[in-house]
Design an enzyme around this catalytic site. Structure first.
Site, short mmCIF file in Angstrom:
data_model
loop_
_atom_site.label_atom_id
_atom_site.label_comp_id
_atom_site.label_asym_id
_atom_site.label_seq_id
_atom_site.Cartn_x
_atom_site.Cartn_y
_atom_site.Cartn_z
N LYS A 22 0.78 -1.13 -0.17
CA LYS A 22 0.00 -0.03 -0.01
C LYS A 22 0.87 1.41 0.02
O LYS A 22 0.69 2.24 -0.61
CB LYS A 22 -0.84 -0.09 1.00
CG LYS A 22 -1.83 1.26 1.42
CD LYS A 22 -2.56 1.37 2.71
CE LYS A 22 -1.73 1.56 3.88
NZ LYS A 22 -2.60 1.80 5.25
N SER A 171 5.06 9.67 10.52
CA SER A 171 5.97 10.09 9.31
C SER A 171 5.07 10.63 8.25
O SER A 171 6.01 11.15 7.01
CB SER A 171 6.83 8.84 9.16
OG SER A 171 5.82 8.00 8.62
N ASP A 314 2.94 -0.73 12.13
CA ASP A 314 1.98 -1.79 11.62
C ASP A 314 2.27 -3.21 11.64
O ASP A 314 1.50 -3.88 12.22
CB ASP A 314 2.12 -1.37 10.11
CG ASP A 314 1.21 0.02 9.85
OD1 ASP A 314 0.86 0.73 10.88
OD2 ASP A 314 0.98 0.36 8.64
N LYS A 341 -4.33 5.83 14.21
CA LYS A 341 -4.19 4.86 12.94
C LYS A 341 -5.81 4.90 12.43
O LYS A 341 -6.69 5.62 13.16
CB LYS A 341 -3.40 3.80 13.13
CG LYS A 341 -2.10 3.83 13.36
CD LYS A 341 -1.35 4.03 12.04
CE LYS A 341 0.27 3.99 12.04
NZ LYS A 341 0.92 4.08 10.97
N LYS A 412 -9.20 -2.76 2.68
CA LYS A 412 -8.41 -1.54 2.80
C LYS A 412 -6.97 -1.91 2.19
O LYS A 412 -6.33 -1.09 1.37
CB LYS A 412 -8.13 -1.07 4.22
CG LYS A 412 -7.41 0.16 4.11
CD LYS A 412 -7.58 0.84 5.78
CE LYS A 412 -6.63 1.92 5.73
NZ LYS A 412 -7.05 3.11 5.05
#
EC number: 2.5.1.19
Length: 426
Positions: A22, A171, A314, A341, A412
């Site tokens: 992604k 970031s 993640d 998130k 997603k």
């Protein structure tokens, strides 16, 4: 609400080719759109977040051809900043990798834009980026709540000079400014305030910018200089690496259950920091083998570890559910940005781990997990967060079933995740 019950998985074995990353897909699409020339992206991720970026690029007048399976995309760049004669509203779902970079890029040319998204997107902070853009002369206003989308942007260009960005929350703010900076009026220097989180994601950004012909001087992640006179040039062919975060579930499954799983599309030279998940798994006792374009995980006896995961937030989520199968305590530290998130991942993870019986301590920026001898069958709420669904699928590697509410939220980043897991389950 739809739910999916996974019965206990006896054994895992096999090979899985990873969907495209992604992070890489959306960065490369945007830079291809800003480039001179045509870029052919292969192994593009087909998912909601990428679809939101592609829809936005269509509205911005970018020409592209997408293959029937949506994994090959040929983008004809506009050769500089986007401009639009009519006001546009871009709906970006819950895609941070589209919202943040587009917010910066749309300041460069002419036009009036509203950037909006799903309700959760309106709870995800963007203030640090907007402050920096305004410092560089951008005209950005908040349409609802201060520091959060939706935004109204009037393109005025970005000035040369020095700006400061707070790097302590995400970031993506720095990534967004870095990608816009080559098209500013002159040389841009970005100074970082606070501790920069998720540094490996900045490495991805710099690497892809270089592939599109732009050099950035990185002074130890404290200051970034983008020299004047640069522009993006299409590299021709661009291969999107497999998604390292998506690899984590399969690598963990083999480590937990035995057997051997090989993930392909990513390897020892990956530009994604999340591949360091495999190192954490190895510290827990897994056996890991690296190739140029694959990683193999085999069973080890897993033990709990205490580690700082600021660099791979993640993938660190997968450690939290892997901890259910380790001997002793696992501590995941320095992950405050889990809270901003797709959902507040610290609160969500603690809540759902307790449902399956684990003892959990949740701190402001850490989570500590103590496993139990026997897990409890629970219905796991996923909070519209793809990673919650995938992480908790690992509970089925115990002798207890697990029910995943709203399994479709994996669209997603990994729409066919549960099919792939089934394929590897014996």
């Amino acid at each position: 609400m739809e739910s999916l019950t996974l019965q206990p998985i006896q054994k895992v074995s096999g090979e899985v080719n990873l969907p495209g990353s992604k992070s890489v897909s959306n960065r490369a699409l945007l830079l291809a759109a800003l480039s001179t020339g045509t870029t052919r992206l292969t192994n593009l991720l087909d998912s909601d977040d990428i679809r939101h970026m592609l829809n936005a690029l269509t509205q911005l007048g970018v020409d592209y051809q997408l293959s029937a399976d949506k994994t090959v995309c040929e983008v004809t760049g506009v050769g500089g900043a986007f401009s639009s004669d009519k006001a546009l509203e871009l709906f970006l779902g819950n895609a941070g990798t589209a919202m943040r970079p587009l917010a910066a890029a749309l300041c460069l040319g002419r036009g009036e834009y509203v950037l909006t998204g799903e309700p959760r997107m309106k709870e995800r902070p963007i203030g640090h980026l907007v402050t920096a853009l305004r410092e560089a002369g951008a005209d950005v206003e908040y349409l609802e709540n201060e520091n959060y989308p939706p935004l109204k942007i009037t393109g005025t260009g970005l000035k040369s000079g020095t700006v400061s960005i707070d790097g302590s929350i995400s970031s993506q703010f720095l990534t967004a400014f870095l990608m816009a900076a080559p098209l500013a009026e002159g040389e841009v220097t970005i100074k970082i305030e606070g501790e920069l989180v998720s540094k490996p994601y900045i490495d991805i950004t710099l690497h892809i910018m270089k592939q599109f012909g732009v050099d950035v001087i990185n002074n130890d992640y404290q200051e970034f200089v983008i020299p004047t006179g640069q522009s993006y040039t299409a590299p021709g062919d661009f291969l999107v690496e497999g998604d390292a975060s998506s690899a984590s579930y399969f690598l963990a499954a083999a480590a937990i259950k035995g057997g051997e799983i090989k993930v392909t599309g990513i390897g020892k030279n990956s530009i994604q920091g999340d591949i360091q998940f495999a190192d954490a798994l190895e510290k827990m006792g897994a056996e890991i083998e690296w190739g140029d374009d694959y990683v193999i995980s085999r069973c080890g006896e897993l033990k709990g570890i205490d580690m700082d995961y600021n660099h791979i937030p993640d993938a660190a989520m997968t450690i939290a559910t892997t901890a259910l199968f380790a001997k002793g305590t696992t501590a995941i530290r320095n992950v405050y940005n889990w809270r901003v998130k797709e959902t507040d991942r610290l609160a969500a993870m603690a809540t759902e781990l307790r449902k399956v019986g684990a003892e959990v301590e949740e701190g402001e920026d850490y989570i500590i997990v103590n496993p139990v001898a026997e897990l409890t069958h629970a219905a796991i709420d996923t909070y519209d967060d793809h990673r919650m669904a995938m992480c908790f699928s690992l509970v089925a590697l115990s002798d207890t079933p697990v029910t995943i509410n709203d399994p479709g939220c994996t669209s997603k980043t990994f729409p066919d995740y549960f099919d792939k897991l089934k394929m590897l389950s014996l």
